[in-house]
Design an enzyme around this catalytic site. Structure first.
Site, mmCIF file in Angstrom:
data_model
loop_
_atom_site.group_PDB
_atom_site.id
_atom_site.type_symbol
_atom_site.label_atom_id
_atom_site.label_comp_id
_atom_site.label_asym_id
_atom_site.label_seq_id
_atom_site.Cartn_x
_atom_site.Cartn_y
_atom_site.Cartn_z
ATOM 1 N N SER A 18 0.850 -1.192 0.000
ATOM 2 C CA SER A 18 0.000 0.000 0.000
ATOM 3 C C SER A 18 0.881 1.235 0.000
ATOM 4 C CB SER A 18 -0.915 0.022 1.229
ATOM 5 O OG SER A 18 -1.584 1.272 1.347
ATOM 6 N N TYR A 56 -2.173 -1.644 10.010
ATOM 7 C CA TYR A 56 -2.257 -1.980 8.584
ATOM 8 C C TYR A 56 -0.991 -1.543 7.853
ATOM 9 C CZ TYR A 56 -3.885 -1.932 3.744
ATOM 10 O OH TYR A 56 -4.008 -2.137 2.399
#
Length: 320
Positions: free
Chosen positions: A187, A200
């Site tokens: 990400s 995350y």
């Protein structure tokens, strides 16, 4: 001209040359087909099958379609059989390729021996480790996460352990054949320590470092291992944000990102996202970490979530 003056001239010249080279290297990102060409038969040359985790929707689904369109048979994995069956039907009808469905929940840590048995006889040329979980779409501090113990376990099992286990399972076959491609989906927010998405983002940092280490270990075996780190992509995990120059559709993002397969051990997947990665790393962290900025981020995501829900309700009303 004394030695000190010569030293500063040489130093200045070296700095100019350094940044000129960096600018030249970055300029290649605008012309991926010219600078990082792939033959039409590249993907079929590395193996007959592609394996895509988290393939029932979003980026994983788009990768499954893209690889099938390039002539590969595809194994698609996710936990929802009905959705996977529909995706398999669409890929088969659109491309004519064989699609195998494997229903599995990667949060369960005890599934890998069964998967290994099902995959052992396949000539796997491409692995896309896409599956992942986001603890909470609305950003929040670590201790404010709901069911924190379960969240920690789920994120580690799905985002970290699954990727390592799938590589352990499939990499030996690639090494034996001397060819293969592994794409590990990270990400863009892992570019910096990212508050409010701490768990995350940290899991995605593992994805990047693990992938870069593997590439260093196995690049001389003819295997390409690359981290793909997108920013905005209109998926369920991102609240189906409206598509624009920054937020791409999964199909457009995958089409773009595959053009950068030879661009190095990490790519953000598109020129716009590459620029966003540079921008994020250029902003001083003390600015990003102010309470004002963090509250603004929370408010922005909440607003976008409400707008998406409103649009969905309106569309449902039109369709009834």
């Amino acid at each position: 001209m004394d030695l000190l003056e010569l030293f500063f001239i040489a130093l200045g010249s070296a700095v100019v040359a350094y940044y000129a080279v960096k600018l030249l290297l970055f300029s290649r990102m605008f012309f991926p087909q010219l600078c990082f060409p792939l033959s039409k038969t590249f993907f079929t040359s590395v193996g007959e099958w592609a394996v895509v985790t988290g393939a029932s929707e979003g980026i994983g689904r788009a990768y499954a379609f893209a690889l099938a369109e390039r002539g590969m048979n595809v194994v698609i994995m996710s936990r929802t059989k009905e959705t996977l069956d529909q995706v398999a039907k669409e890929i088969g009808e659109t491309t004519g390729q064989i699609v195998k469905v494997m229903v599995t929940d990667f949060i369960n840590p005890n599934i890998f021996s069964e998967l290994k048995d099902q995959l052992k006889d396949l000539n796997i040329g491409v692995l896309v480790n896409n599956v992942g979980v986001l603890p909470s779409f609305i950003p929040c501090k670590f201790l404010e996460s709901e069911e924190l113990d379960k969240t920690i376990t789920d994120v580690i099992n799905c985002n970290v352990k699954t990727m390592a286990k799938m590589c352990k399972m499939i990499l030996p076959g690639m090494e034996n054949r001397g060819k293969g491609v592994i794409l590990n989906i990270s990400s863009g927010i892992a570019s910096i320590p990212f508050p409010l998405y701490t768990l995350y983002a940290a899991s995605k940092v593992f994805v990047e470092r693990f992938s870069q280490g593997l590439q260093a270990e196995y690049s001389d075996k003819g295997i390409t291992i690359q981290t793909v780190a997108p920013f905005g992509v209109s998926t369920r995990m991102a609240g189906y944000q409206q598509i624009n120059i920054v937020t791409l559709s999964p199909e457009d993002f995958v089409k773009n990102s595959l053009q950068y397969l030879r661009a190095g051990d990490k790519t953000n997947g598109s020129v716009c996202h590459i620029f966003l990665g540079w921008l994020l790393q250029s902003i001083p962290l003390r600015v990003l970490y102010t309470e004002c900025v963090l509250h603004s981020l929370q408010d922005y995501v909440k607003k976008k979530t409400a707008q998406t829900a409103s649009r969905a309700a309106l569309e449902n009303g039109r369709n009834t």
